[in-house]
Design a protein around this motif. Structure first.
Motif, PDB file in Angstrom:
ATOM      1  N   ASP A  76       0.840  -1.210   0.000  1.00 19.82           N
ATOM      2  CA  ASP A  76       0.000   0.000   0.000  1.00 19.82           C
ATOM      3  C   ASP A  76       0.871   1.256   0.000  1.00 19.82           C
ATOM      4  O   ASP A  76       0.553   2.243  -0.680  1.00 19.82           O
ATOM      5  N   LYS A  77       1.968   1.224   0.753  1.00 14.19           N
ATOM      6  CA  LYS A  77       2.854   2.381   0.817  1.00 14.19           C
ATOM      7  C   LYS A  77       3.503   2.656  -0.538  1.00 14.19           C
ATOM      8  O   LYS A  77       3.637   3.809  -0.953  1.00 14.19           O
ATOM      9  N   VAL A  78       3.911   1.584  -1.213  1.00 17.82           N
ATOM     10  CA  VAL A  78       4.543   1.755  -2.529  1.00 17.82           C
ATOM     11  C   VAL A  78       3.551   2.346  -3.519  1.00 17.82           C
ATOM     12  O   VAL A  78       3.878   3.264  -4.285  1.00 17.82           O
ATOM     13  N   LEU A  79       2.340   1.816  -3.529  1.00 17.42           N
ATOM     14  CA  LEU A  79       1.319   2.338  -4.436  1.00 17.42           C
ATOM     15  C   LEU A  79       1.032   3.810  -4.146  1.00 17.42           C
ATOM     16  O   LEU A  79       0.925   4.628  -5.067  1.00 17.42           O
ATOM     17  N   GLY A  83       1.471   7.552  -6.372  1.00 14.05           N
ATOM     18  CA  GLY A  83       0.282   8.363  -6.655  1.00 14.05           C
ATOM     19  C   GLY A  83      -0.957   7.541  -6.921  1.00 14.05           C
ATOM     20  O   GLY A  83      -1.923   8.038  -7.511  1.00 14.05           O
ATOM     21  N   ILE A  84      -0.932   6.260  -6.503  1.00 15.35           N
ATOM     22  CA  ILE A  84      -2.076   5.375  -6.717  1.00 15.35           C
ATOM     23  C   ILE A  84      -2.743   5.116  -5.382  1.00 15.35           C
ATOM     24  O   ILE A  84      -2.089   4.712  -4.408  1.00 15.35           O
ATOM     25  N   ASP A  85      -4.027   5.347  -5.301  1.00 19.16           N
ATOM     26  CA  ASP A  85      -4.766   5.102  -4.066  1.00 19.16           C
ATOM     27  C   ASP A  85      -5.040   3.609  -3.928  1.00 19.16           C
ATOM     28  O   ASP A  85      -5.778   3.032  -4.744  1.00 19.16           O
ATOM     29  N   ALA A  91      -9.135  -5.207  -2.837  1.00 17.68           N
ATOM     30  CA  ALA A  91      -8.193  -5.774  -1.870  1.00 17.68           C
ATOM     31  C   ALA A  91      -7.728  -7.171  -2.285  1.00 17.68           C
ATOM     32  O   ALA A  91      -6.564  -7.533  -2.100  1.00 17.68           O
ATOM     33  N   ALA A  92      -8.635  -7.948  -2.862  1.00 21.78           N
ATOM     34  CA  ALA A  92      -8.274  -9.310  -3.274  1.00 21.78           C
ATOM     35  C   ALA A  92      -7.196  -9.286  -4.351  1.00 21.78           C
ATOM     36  O   ALA A  92      -6.331 -10.168  -4.394  1.00 21.78           O
TER      37      ALA A  92
END
Length: 244
Positions: A76-79, A83-85, A91-92
């Motif tokens: 999630d941090k990398v995304l 700039g990607i939420d 989630a899957a």
């Protein structure tokens, strides 16, 4: 000198090529999502979150959670950094991408070398990877470990001393009877401080062509080898150990 009875291996970078494996799955994923990013840069960014995430556990800022959980949070941090939420992606779908770490290829020498070591020594991962992660890597790659040990069993992450010392205790051997095998000098430094024997296996392309760290042994390790096959020769008495 204590007679060696076992060899514990670091896994990511030492036994398996994490960078190529993660980039492979990332490439397939971003193609389906129409995201423009270099898969290797994505893999590198994901890996950079690895140490800070474990440090929070070692510092006592959070209770122990397995590496799968940390990898998923780090994804999630990398995304977000791109700039990607993450909330905009099912989630899957992200859970599936997180399994890239379960499908890593071994370096070509790893399975043959470990198979030879297994003939005389107890071999097991001494890794920060959780049990299911290590099992999936082993099943897919045919890695012949005798047991799955390391961080999740001890409930702490390397380089905390308990990971090395408790692993030896679980195997019912003295620390000096266990050899820590790694491509990372800091891992070996921590293991040596706990009384383990140490072996540096060189992986000069773990981080790609531009790698600048861990290109060579930087300490007085007990063994220095270019591959697990060479290390097995040393352990089995076929060759001589190379000392830094």
């Amino acid at each position: 000198m204590a007679l060696l009875k076992g060899a514990g291996q670091d896994v990511f970078g030492t036994v398996v090529d994490w960078r190529s494996g993660v980039a492979r799955d990332v490439a397939a994923y971003i193609a389906s999502q129409q995201v423009t990013v270099d898969p290797f840069e994505f893999a590198d960014a994901w890996r950079r979150e690895y140490v800070p995430a474990m440090a929070e556990v070692r510092a006592g800022n959070r209770g122990f959670v397995g590496l799968d959980v940390l990898h998923r949070e780090n994804l999630d941090k990398v995304l977000t950094g791109l700039g990607i939420d993450p909330q905009s992606i099912p989630a899957a779908s992200l859970d599936e991408l997180n399994l890239a770490w379960h499908k890593l290829d071994p370096w070509p020498d790893a399975v043959p070398g470990l198979s030879r070591l297994k003939e005389r020594f107890i071999i097991a991962p001494l890794s920060n990877g959780n049990i299911r992660l290590m099992l999936d890597i082993a099943k897919r790659a045919g890695i012949p470990w005798d047991a799955i040990l390391g961080a999740e069993v001890v409930r702490m992450y390397k380089p905390a001393p308990s990971v090395y010392l408790d692993t030896a205790e679980l195997l019912a051997i003295e620390p000096a009877e266990l050899c820590m095998v790694a491509a990372h000098n800091d891992d070996l430094k921590a293991a040596k401080a706990c009384g383990l024997k140490t072996a540096f296996v060189s992986r000069p392309r773990e981080h790609g062509e531009a790698q600048t760290k861990d290109l060579f042994a930087e300490g007085q390790w007990d063994f220095v080898a270019s591959s697990f096959i060479e290390f097995a020769d040393m352990m089995l008495g076929v060759g001589q150990s190379k000392r830094q």
